[in-house]
Design an enzyme around this catalytic site. Sequence first.
Site, short mmCIF file in Angstrom:
data_model
loop_
_atom_site.label_atom_id
_atom_site.label_comp_id
_atom_site.label_asym_id
_atom_site.label_seq_id
_atom_site.Cartn_x
_atom_site.Cartn_y
_atom_site.Cartn_z
N ASP A 147 0.77 -1.20 0.13
CA ASP A 147 -0.10 -0.12 -0.07
C ASP A 147 0.96 1.34 0.02
OD1 ASP A 147 -2.17 1.48 -0.05
OD2 ASP A 147 -2.95 0.78 1.91
N CYS A 202 -16.13 -8.07 -16.74
CA CYS A 202 -17.39 -6.91 -16.21
C CYS A 202 -18.46 -6.77 -17.00
CB CYS A 202 -16.79 -5.48 -15.93
SG CYS A 202 -15.81 -5.23 -14.48
N CYS A 205 -22.25 -4.60 -17.45
CA CYS A 205 -22.52 -4.44 -16.10
C CYS A 205 -22.12 -3.13 -15.55
CB CYS A 205 -22.14 -5.44 -14.73
SG CYS A 205 -22.62 -4.94 -13.19
N CYS A 208 -21.35 -0.54 -10.23
CA CYS A 208 -20.67 0.13 -9.38
C CYS A 208 -20.62 1.56 -9.76
CB CYS A 208 -19.18 -0.44 -9.29
SG CYS A 208 -18.57 -0.38 -11.18
N CYS A 212 -22.53 4.42 -6.94
CA CYS A 212 -21.85 5.35 -6.23
C CYS A 212 -22.51 6.51 -5.81
CB CYS A 212 -20.66 5.57 -6.79
SG CYS A 212 -19.59 6.84 -6.03
N CYS A 228 -14.95 10.86 -3.89
CA CYS A 228 -15.17 9.63 -3.60
C CYS A 228 -15.23 9.48 -1.87
CB CYS A 228 -13.95 8.68 -4.04
SG CYS A 228 -13.67 7.09 -3.08
N CYS A 258 -15.54 3.47 2.39
CA CYS A 258 -16.76 3.18 1.96
C CYS A 258 -16.91 2.01 1.12
CB CYS A 258 -17.12 4.38 0.73
SG CYS A 258 -18.78 4.22 -0.23
N CYS A 261 -19.16 0.78 -3.92
CA CYS A 261 -19.00 0.13 -5.36
C CYS A 261 -18.52 -1.35 -5.31
CB CYS A 261 -17.75 1.05 -6.07
SG CYS A 261 -16.23 1.02 -5.09
N CYS A 265 -21.19 -5.18 -6.42
CA CYS A 265 -20.52 -5.74 -7.76
C CYS A 265 -20.94 -7.27 -7.50
CB CYS A 265 -19.02 -5.79 -7.44
SG CYS A 265 -18.29 -6.65 -8.65
#
Length: 333
Positions: A147, A202, A205, A208, A212, A228, A258, A261, A265
């Site tokens: 990260d 995906c 679709c 997401c 949001c 976001c 959050c 999204c 899915c």
Amino acid sequence: MPTEKANKEPVDYTPPLSPLETASLFEAIREAGFPLVGAVDLALARDAFRTHGDRYAAWIERGFHGEMAYLERGLERRLDPTLVLPAAKSVVVCAIPYRRRADPVDPAAPRYARYLQGPDYHKRLPEMLEGALAAWGASAKWKICVDTSAVLERSWAALAGLGWIGKNTLLINPKLGSYLFLATILLDRETGLGPSPLPNYCGNCTACLDGCPTSAFAGAGALDSRKCISYLTLEKRGEWSTVDETAKRKMGTWIAGCDVCQEVCPYNLKPSRLDETWPADARDSALVVEWEKLAGEDEAAYRERVRVSALSRVKFPEMRRNLENAKRNLSPT
Ligand code: B12
């Protein structure tokens, strides 16, 4: 007699890993608790990675990183892992599911993103991987990145075939979904493995993008962090001066991160049998949901509560800001 080629070998030459050594590395990583592991050599991924680098530069150019200045500063290093570890020849990518339970959503309670459950992954994942590398025992130099290093984790994970990058920008594995932590190991040995990306499943679709609450997606795979909820609650320091009233209302009761999204899915809808691999420990006591307790807490108590959790990224004044907004959103407009 040494060949001419051998004479020209650079001094830091390290031989490629044998298939057996690569297989035993992957096994050690799986044993340590990461069900997904793959690798890709930098030399073999050069062309495929260029597309990712270009996307990253364009994203910064559009200002979508908001005030996360470190993302701008680290641009060059993100585009070239040898600036992070000069001897790097390959990237090993590991993923572990973090969703341990689907929380019953009390619409009146403050909400934390699921990734905050359990120990601080910035600390725990490197520990787990250090253990795996020690057990592997081969001679190699490495750098574990989780990260905070200037490594495009999702790009490498996609190139190593761990999943595809969804419209919500998250790495989605067809079996395990997207509630995953990613970790990369820069290694000074080649693995012989080239990019092995999965197709993007995906399809048509757009759950997401449509789901949001704050319309943070400028399009498929393009997140404007400035809108976001995850960015606003976790990363944005100070006041939300650029966020309009309607958006603040739409943030609902999220106070740290959050998951919307991901919640919408389809790949996250079926529970995974691996949900339990991420340790459940006492650190979940960091995620207090009682309004009264939260309101009565001073800075010292807050710091102590979040000390061992990834929630410690959110400082006290910002948590106050988040709480005030969430509380206000409980009453109708
Ligand atoms: C900055 C950051 C954020 C920012 C910006 C998010 C973003 N979408 O970029 C904010 C604060 C908003 C954020 C939020 C979250 N984050 Co975050 N975040 C990061 C961080 C540190 C860097 C990401 C980055 O470089 N963004 C820049 C943009 C340009 O990247 P990108 O949109 O992913 O696009 C790149 C690739 O995906 C690729 N790409 C994208 N689409 C396509 C399509 C094609 C065709 C191609 C070729 C390439 C491609 O190209 C781009 C350049 O590499 C990473 C850790 C790391 N070092 O990588 C974690 C990370 C991405 N975050 C993570 C998590 C868990 C989250 C949250 C779910 C937390 C939460 N619940 O609140 C949310 C999810 C929000 C979202 N939809 O992204 C995980 C994601 C795991 C996964 N399954 O993908 C990571 C990998 C941390 C980790 N070690 O596990 N995050």
